[in-house]
Write a protein that holds these residues in place. Structure first.
Motif, PDB file in Angstrom:
ATOM      1  N   ARG A  41       0.774  -1.282   0.016  1.00 27.88           N
ATOM      2  CA  ARG A  41      -0.153   0.067   0.066  1.00 27.88           C
ATOM      3  C   ARG A  41       0.762   1.368   0.112  1.00 27.88           C
ATOM      4  N   GLU A  42       2.046   1.169   0.557  1.00 24.29           N
ATOM      5  CA  GLU A  42       2.824   2.303   0.847  1.00 24.29           C
ATOM      6  C   GLU A  42       3.648   2.637  -0.397  1.00 24.29           C
ATOM      7  N   ARG A  43       3.678   1.704  -1.272  1.00 21.62           N
ATOM      8  CA  ARG A  43       4.379   1.920  -2.556  1.00 21.62           C
ATOM      9  C   ARG A  43       3.859   2.635  -3.684  1.00 21.62           C
ATOM     10  N   PHE A  44       2.379   2.781  -3.522  1.00 17.43           N
ATOM     11  CA  PHE A  44       1.564   3.650  -4.490  1.00 17.43           C
ATOM     12  C   PHE A  44       2.159   4.758  -4.894  1.00 17.43           C
ATOM     13  N   THR A  52     -12.351 -12.344  -7.156  1.00 12.61           N
ATOM     14  CA  THR A  52     -10.840 -12.021  -7.410  1.00 12.61           C
ATOM     15  C   THR A  52     -10.294 -11.016  -6.372  1.00 12.61           C
ATOM     16  N   PRO A  53      -9.569 -11.522  -5.334  1.00 12.63           N
ATOM     17  CA  PRO A  53      -9.427 -10.706  -4.154  1.00 12.63           C
ATOM     18  C   PRO A  53      -8.270  -9.662  -4.507  1.00 12.63           C
ATOM     19  N   ILE A  54      -8.150  -8.765  -3.901  1.00 14.31           N
ATOM     20  CA  ILE A  54      -6.947  -7.847  -4.172  1.00 14.31           C
ATOM     21  C   ILE A  54      -5.605  -8.306  -3.627  1.00 14.31           C
ATOM     22  N   THR A  55      -4.674  -8.853  -4.184  1.00 16.98           N
ATOM     23  CA  THR A  55      -3.482  -9.470  -3.706  1.00 16.98           C
ATOM     24  C   THR A  55      -2.597  -8.301  -3.320  1.00 16.98           C
ATOM     25  N   GLU A  56      -2.281  -7.144  -4.097  1.00 13.57           N
ATOM     26  CA  GLU A  56      -1.382  -6.038  -3.458  1.00 13.57           C
ATOM     27  C   GLU A  56      -1.766  -4.601  -4.366  1.00 13.57           C
ATOM     28  N   ILE A  57      -0.958  -3.704  -3.753  1.00 12.01           N
ATOM     29  CA  ILE A  57      -1.039  -2.426  -4.368  1.00 12.01           C
ATOM     30  C   ILE A  57       0.203  -2.282  -5.033  1.00 12.01           C
TER      31      ILE A  57
END
Length: 550
Positions: free
Chosen positions: A172-175, A369-374
């Protein structure tokens, strides 16, 4: 009225910024929303010395922080307003049936001006903790800035929908784009023109936000885990004749609201849902749909208790979704199933389902289809990566308990409130908790709270607390504390009333299901606003039965 920004104090001189370190006063109030502002006014009127601490630089509480496009109350504005002052309710004029966030903030600023509240508020000061001293029967309240205030009473008006929750998605912090949470929206206007926008969440804030963003964005991708039942708001400007008639009958309308189940004057059909012919039942559902907002919850007296009748209502709304959304697959994905109608927070919006007919809007089912990463450039699900310029978290709150447990409150023997509530909140009357003398929790678990018109509930709580403090003062008493046995009986009563309804069958934030690891406890009181107030009054009339007064 003034032309300064809504919700802000009228100047440095009128809004003290100096920390009152070591000050000894009667009461500390935490939070400058509807409940906190009225608590400040009522207690000062009654002759108590009071200091209100507000972490922000403005009043408004939830209406200060929830500034996202489309933010609007789902209780009609003429009801969602203070009733304690005839002058205020006659002087103020609402412009719309359902007030927008900016208008609510202007209203609260008007009230603060009218009542001269600014000099009682210390802005930009977050309360970090409070400790009860059993020898002096006082609370030592500590701010994050290091100041302390000693108060006989601590009144938590921190709101039950004020601790924003952002799921801890990997990366999340990488977006690298713009990221916002609807519950902590910036004050500057955000322009989505030409941008690829993703919205996570389709609860109340998502339902209000999505149609507006869709009209600006080049592409809008909505990431939905659970579809919610959404009613058309049917919002409109208020006609002058309507306002005059309402104001002329405010006394009767307020009395009705205070006696009602949900704290407002919406008409409830007394008939039972399965006791009428099919044609009459469908016609009533249609009338409620056209009335908009939350009116469907009052279509029949037992709609939240009768499983068969509730399912008929749910099927009616599902039929409306199928009529509005042109693509059958999208319509089915937006169709709520698996929980009774109204047992999750009912949403109210304008053009929500119609938005999915736009060519620039896509719906992604993240349960399938779950969220796997940001990622740095977007969001990845189990199927694909979605490139995004803007990511909006419409993911709600750590509701009911988050704001209370966010302050390190320690009662008798130094026991933390967080420890006491580790298996779920325990309160007596939804106002107090055993082991924490002279602590009052406004609109807390165990009270009607989020299942009511919060302004009516806040006023009732503040009035009860103020009358209680006056009783203690008149009788020379230093403290009041809920007895553990009374608390257990109240919690059992709250659970009993909930079990009479369909509410506990849903994995809602009413039971903390949106926060991983949170104890599953149904938190609001569903016995009705009027019944609840009567029970509170009966406790006071018997000399505060269930409390120990010292």
């Amino acid at each position: 009225m003034t032309d300064r920004p809504a919700g802000r104090p009228p100047g440095e001189a009128a809004a003290p910024s100096a920390e009152p370190g070591g000050e000894r006063i009667d009461a500390v109030v935490v939070g400058a929303g509807f409940a906190g502002l009225y608590a400040l006014h009522r207690l000062r009127t009654d002759g108590f010395s009071v200091r209100l601490f507000e972490a922000s630089d403005a009043i408004g509480g939830v209406w200060n922080h929830n500034r996202y496009p489309g933010a609007r109350c789902d209780i009609e504005s003429m009801d969602y307003s203070y009733g304690f002052s005839e002058e205020i309710q006659q002087e103020w004029n609402w412009s719309e049936r359902y007030a927008s966030q900016p208008e609510i903030l202007r209203y609260l600023t008007f009230v603060a001006d009218r009542l001269g509240l600014w000099d009682g508020i210390t802005f930009g000061t977050r309360v970090a903790g409070a400790d009860f001293d059993e020898d002096t029967a006082r609370w030592t309240v500590r701010t994050e800035g290091g100041a302390t205030v000693h108060a006989r009473y601590l009144i938590m008006a921190t709101g039950v929908l004020s601790t924003a929750r952002t799921p801890d998605f990997p990366g999340r912090e990488r977006f690298g784009g713009e990221a916002y949470h609807t519950g902590r929206w910036p004050r500057s206007e955000i322009d989505f023109t030409g941008k690829r926008v993703g919205v996570i969440g389709t609860g109340s804030s998502g339902v209000q936000l999505i149609p507006i963003v869709a009209r600006q964005a080049a592409e809008l991708t909505v990431f939905q885990r659970t579809p919610n039942f959404t009613m058309p708001a049917q919002n409109a400007p208020l006609a002058p004749d309507f306002v005059r008639e309402w104001k002329a009958t405010y006394a009767e309308r307020r009395a009705l609201a205070r006696r009602s189940g949900f704290g407002h004057s919406q008409p409830t059909n007394p008939a039972r849902v399965m006791a009428v012919p099919d044609r009459e039942r469908t016609a009533e559902f249609e009338r409620r749909w056209e009335s908009g907002g939350l009116y469907m919850l009052r279509a029949f007296s037992d709609i939240l208790k009768d499983e068969e009748g509730n399912e008929l209502c749910a099927e009616f709304v599902r039929g409306k979704i199928a009529e509005i959304v042109r693509d059958p697959k999208t319509a089915e994905a937006l169709t709520p199933r698996g929980f009774p109608f109204g047992t999750k927070r009912l949403c109210s919006g304008t053009g929500y389902y119609e938005t999915y007919n736009r060519g620039n809007v896509r719906l992604v089912d993240v349960r399938r289809t779950p969220i796997t990463e940001i990622t740095e450039t977007g969001l990845r699900t189990g199927e694909q990566e979605h490139p995004l310029d803007v990511l909006i978290y419409a993911t709600g709150f750590d509701a009911m308990t988050g704001s209370f447990l966010g302050v390190d409150i320690r009662g008798s023997g130094g026991r933390p409130l967080r420890e006491k509530w580790a298996s779920g909140p325990l309160t007596y009357l939804g106002l107090t908790t055993a082991g924490f003398p002279n602590l009052f929790l406004l609109t807390a678990p165990g009270s009607p709270s989020v299942l009511s018109n919060m302004v009516i509930s806040a006023e009732q709580h503040v009035n009860w607390v103020a009358d209680c403090l006056d009783h203690l003062r008149r009788h020379g008493l230093r403290s009041i504390e809920a007895r553990a046995q009374a608390e257990l009986h109240w919690v059992a009563h709250v659970n009993e009333k909930a079990d009479e309804t369909l509410y506990p069958r849903a994995d809602s934030w009413y039971v903390g299901a949106n926060v991983p690891g949170k104890p599953r406890v149904f938190m609001p009181y569903v016995g009705g606003v009027g019944v609840y107030a009567q029970k509170c009054d009966e406790v006071a009339a018997t000399g505060y039965e269930g409390f120990e007064l010292r």
